[in-house]
Enzyme design. Sequence first.
Site, PDB file in Angstrom:
ATOM      1  N   LYS A   1      -3.796  -0.452   3.416  1.00  0.00           N
ATOM      2  CA  LYS A   1      -3.262  -1.501   2.697  1.00  0.00           C
ATOM      3  C   LYS A   1      -1.973  -1.407   2.352  1.00  0.00           C
ATOM      4  CE  LYS A   1      -3.894  -3.965  -1.869  1.00  0.00           C
ATOM      5  NZ  LYS A   1      -4.657  -3.730  -3.124  1.00  0.00           N
TER       6      LYS A   1
ATOM      7  N   GLU B   1      -1.981  -7.282 -16.311  1.00  0.00           N
ATOM      8  CA  GLU B   1      -2.756  -5.982 -15.816  1.00  0.00           C
ATOM      9  C   GLU B   1      -2.452  -4.654 -16.399  1.00  0.00           C
ATOM     10  OE1 GLU B   1      -3.526  -3.758 -11.485  1.00  0.00           O
ATOM     11  OE2 GLU B   1      -2.263  -5.382 -11.444  1.00  0.00           O
TER      12      GLU B   1
ATOM     13  N   GLU C   1      -9.678  -5.243  -0.937  1.00  0.00           N
ATOM     14  CA  GLU C   1      -8.528  -4.917  -1.552  1.00  0.00           C
ATOM     15  C   GLU C   1      -8.620  -4.391  -2.963  1.00  0.00           C
ATOM     16  OE1 GLU C   1      -4.715  -7.418  -3.075  1.00  0.00           O
ATOM     17  OE2 GLU C   1      -6.042  -8.370  -1.413  1.00  0.00           O
TER      18      GLU C   1
ATOM     19  N   GLU D   1       0.015 -17.324  -1.690  1.00  0.00           N
ATOM     20  CA  GLU D   1      -0.259 -16.233  -2.606  1.00  0.00           C
ATOM     21  C   GLU D   1       0.976 -16.008  -3.587  1.00  0.00           C
ATOM     22  OE1 GLU D   1      -2.211 -12.160  -3.795  1.00  0.00           O
ATOM     23  OE2 GLU D   1      -2.963 -13.053  -2.147  1.00  0.00           O
TER      24      GLU D   1
END
Length: 356
Positions: A103, A157, A201, A338
Amino acid sequence: MLSRPHGTVRGEGVVRSFTDVDEASAALRAGEVASLTGAIPFDVRDPAALIAPARLRTGEAPLPGTGPLSRRAISTVLHPGADEHRERVAHAIKRIVAGDVGKVVLARSVDLVLDEEVRPDEFIDALAGGNAGHNAFGVDVGAATGSGTWLVGASPEVLLRKSGSTVTCHPYAGSAARSADPAVDRATADELLASAKDLAEHAFVVDHLRERLGLLCDDIDAPSEPKLESTGEVWHLATPIRATLRDPATTALDLALLLGPTPAVCGTPSDVAAQIIRDVEGDRGFYAGAVGWCDAAGDGEWMVTIRCAELAADGRSLRTWAGGGIVEHSDPQAELEETAFKLRTVLNALGIAELP
């Protein structure tokens, strides 16, 4: 300033500033400074912006926040443009299929010039008012150089929070744009929760944190399935993680350097993904690093530096970023979209409905 749902922390004054994270960590451990606040870059080899404040003040309530500002963008430069970003994503997918990397997170940035000056404090207040948790932060990243540059944002986050021997993390990975239509919004959330691509992900991030925490912690509790979290603009997959430090003397700054950058903003394997990012994007600076604080006891909280902007000393020039995690089944157009909806956090705070 760091505003969180459970309270605020504000560093005032500058006793000492650091651009080297190891030097800052050593000074804290030696008792040369009573606390540290500031920002860690995406690549810790780059200069940090860590400040030993004269005072570290805490409050039990988050910033109340304000409504959006009323600024207009009179100039916009995209890095890169839409076509090039889709090409970058397609190339990353080829590297993933070839087995070079599992990734990689690719980001875009936007340089804006505003019609009127915005002060860091009012920018932070507008960011705090734009989300239900009143998340917001601001760091004088120019303190060491006198440049007058501020890093501001509203990251949802949590990289980590440390209190005594307890460590909590709350990683976000996998996202979808929210809708003003309740039915569409709910359907989007349900689709995200069932998305094989987004679940894969997200799993990369949780596995990374579980492995890194295992170096220093016991009793690591990480649920096997993520839950839905939302900001005003974005649905996210998120997993609350809790662990117990073997040595409570380990500081929140130590943990921030151990855990970040996570696959949520870098990729996996992290060394390969980071090199791809540097080759493609260049120097990210503080974007996708960490921002937060640590006190003399080692307690503190660090957020992943996303949904943010660097505001120049003139108060009119700024750069903001948005990225997305690329895995084997990513779609270049969807990844481009996104980045667009993630940019809305900063643009909405400024009152910018559309870019010129």
